[in-house]
Design a protein around this motif. Structure first.
Motif, PDB file in Angstrom:
ATOM      1  N   THR A 102    -109.219  80.885  68.502  1.00  0.00           N
ATOM      2  CA  THR A 102    -108.751  79.496  68.634  1.00  0.00           C
ATOM      3  C   THR A 102    -109.578  78.465  68.158  1.00  0.00           C
ATOM      4  OG1 THR A 102    -109.226  79.515  70.790  1.00  0.00           O
ATOM      5  CG2 THR A 102    -107.061  80.278  70.077  1.00  0.00           C
ATOM      6  N   LEU A 103    -109.280  77.290  67.973  1.00  0.00           N
ATOM      7  CA  LEU A 103    -110.159  76.180  67.520  1.00  0.00           C
ATOM      8  C   LEU A 103    -110.569  75.493  68.890  1.00  0.00           C
ATOM      9  CD1 LEU A 103    -108.312  74.565  64.313  1.00  0.00           C
ATOM     10  CD2 LEU A 103    -110.450  75.833  64.515  1.00  0.00           C
ATOM     11  N   SER A 104    -111.786  75.230  68.842  1.00  0.00           N
ATOM     12  CA  SER A 104    -112.440  74.469  69.857  1.00  0.00           C
ATOM     13  C   SER A 104    -112.859  72.879  69.286  1.00  0.00           C
ATOM     14  CB  SER A 104    -113.666  75.147  70.711  1.00  0.00           C
ATOM     15  OG  SER A 104    -114.421  73.982  71.537  1.00  0.00           O
ATOM     16  N   LEU A 105    -112.470  71.879  69.813  1.00  0.00           N
ATOM     17  CA  LEU A 105    -112.962  70.568  69.666  1.00  0.00           C
ATOM     18  C   LEU A 105    -113.832  70.020  70.756  1.00  0.00           C
ATOM     19  CD1 LEU A 105    -112.729  68.548  67.185  1.00  0.00           C
ATOM     20  CD2 LEU A 105    -110.706  67.737  68.173  1.00  0.00           C
ATOM     21  N   GLU A 142    -104.104  75.763  71.301  1.00  0.00           N
ATOM     22  CA  GLU A 142    -103.235  76.840  70.646  1.00  0.00           C
ATOM     23  C   GLU A 142    -103.324  76.772  68.964  1.00  0.00           C
ATOM     24  OE1 GLU A 142     -99.428  77.599  72.190  1.00  0.00           O
ATOM     25  OE2 GLU A 142    -100.118  77.624  74.178  1.00  0.00           O
ATOM     26  N   THR A 143    -103.880  77.810  68.394  1.00  0.00           N
ATOM     27  CA  THR A 143    -104.108  77.749  66.943  1.00  0.00           C
ATOM     28  C   THR A 143    -103.531  78.851  65.914  1.00  0.00           C
ATOM     29  OG1 THR A 143    -106.220  77.017  67.547  1.00  0.00           O
ATOM     30  CG2 THR A 143    -105.794  77.446  65.261  1.00  0.00           C
ATOM     31  N   ALA A 144    -102.667  78.265  65.139  1.00  0.00           N
ATOM     32  CA  ALA A 144    -102.172  79.241  64.007  1.00  0.00           C
ATOM     33  C   ALA A 144    -102.871  78.907  62.807  1.00  0.00           C
ATOM     34  CB  ALA A 144    -100.587  78.840  63.859  1.00  0.00           C
ATOM     35  N   MET A 145    -103.423  80.103  62.381  1.00  0.00           N
ATOM     36  CA  MET A 145    -104.459  79.856  61.342  1.00  0.00           C
ATOM     37  C   MET A 145    -103.991  80.943  60.181  1.00  0.00           C
ATOM     38  SD  MET A 145    -108.679  80.029  61.551  1.00  0.00           S
ATOM     39  CE  MET A 145    -108.814  78.604  62.530  1.00  0.00           C
ATOM     40  N   SER A 146    -104.287  80.341  58.963  1.00  0.00           N
ATOM     41  CA  SER A 146    -104.045  81.379  57.787  1.00  0.00           C
ATOM     42  C   SER A 146    -105.208  82.408  57.864  1.00  0.00           C
ATOM     43  CB  SER A 146    -104.123  80.568  56.568  1.00  0.00           C
ATOM     44  OG  SER A 146    -105.611  80.030  56.502  1.00  0.00           O
TER      45      SER A 146
END
Length: 229
Positions: A102-105, A142-146
């Motif tokens: 997941t991405l963390s910013l 929450e992340t949806a990634m290619s």
């Protein structure tokens, strides 16, 4: 009788070399004017994929011309009378990919221009807020990634914190109570292994943010942030 005097380092050298009759090793000296050899240290290998870049983390700066921040202004406790756009002066953030994928910013901070409210809306002399700073601390993302990590969409929640001060009639800064509200956000990530990383963050914090003298209020913050590596 001749007495042989040896220091402790000298005695150790004789023992190591096999006694006083053993040849003493010589230490090669550098020729005058020569330069000691330089030992090269290999540079760390650059990330080859977008996923590796994100795992290492990238620093992003806010593109002010593509970003916006608005507040709703209300008068005398009534419904909002206008939407006030605020100029964004600067901003930055750190983006990375966690081990869970997941991405963390983190460290998302922006500096806003002064908030000036006309005397007609807040008599008798209006309202002038200065030193406006906003920070977003993520609660969940929450992340949806290619598969190649070049495109990702995310949603989550964050805590929006705002610090500011009131400029009084004499030009003195009077610190106001910091604001902290919950905000919902979402966004899109685009990038590649070679090109720059671009991030768009959209968010809204509904409800009252500031109420002055039970008359004038700021509410319903919304923002659109465009960040680039």
């Amino acid at each position: 009788m001749r007495i042989l005097q040896l220091s402790i380092p000298g005695l150790a050298l004789l023992v190591a070399c096999g006694g006083p009759d053993a040849p003493v090793p010589t230490i090669a000296e550098s020729a005058p004017g020569s330069v000691p050899p330089v030992v090269s240290v290999p540079e760390p290998e650059a990330p080859k994929t977008m996923k590796e870049r994100l795992e290492a983390g990238v620093e992003l700066s806010l593109r002010t011309e593509g970003s916006g921040f608005t507040l709703s202004v209300s008068d005398d406790g009534q419904a909002p009378t206008e939407t006030k756009p605020l100029e964004i002066e600067a901003g930055h953030a750190h983006l990375s990919l966690t081990s869970e994928g997941t991405l963390s910013l983190s460290g998302l901070e922006i500096a806003l221009a002064d908030i000036v409210v006309a005397a007609e809306i807040f008599p008798p002399s209006g309202l002038h807020l200065v030193d406006v700073r906003a920070r977003l601390d993520l609660v969940a993302l929450e992340t949806a990634m290619s598969e190649d990590a070049t495109l990702a969409r995310f949603t989550g929640e964050a805590q929006l914190s705002v610090t500011w001060a009131l400029l009084d009639r004499e030009g003195r800064r009077v610190p106001l109570r910091p604001l902290s509200v919950q905000t919902e956000l979402g966004g899109t990530l685009k990038g590649s292994a070679e090109g720059p990383v671009e991030l768009e963050v959209l968010g809204i914090a509904p409800g009252s943010l500031l109420l002055v003298a039970d008359r004038f209020g700021l509410s319903d913050a919304s923002f659109s942030l465009d960040l680039v590596e």
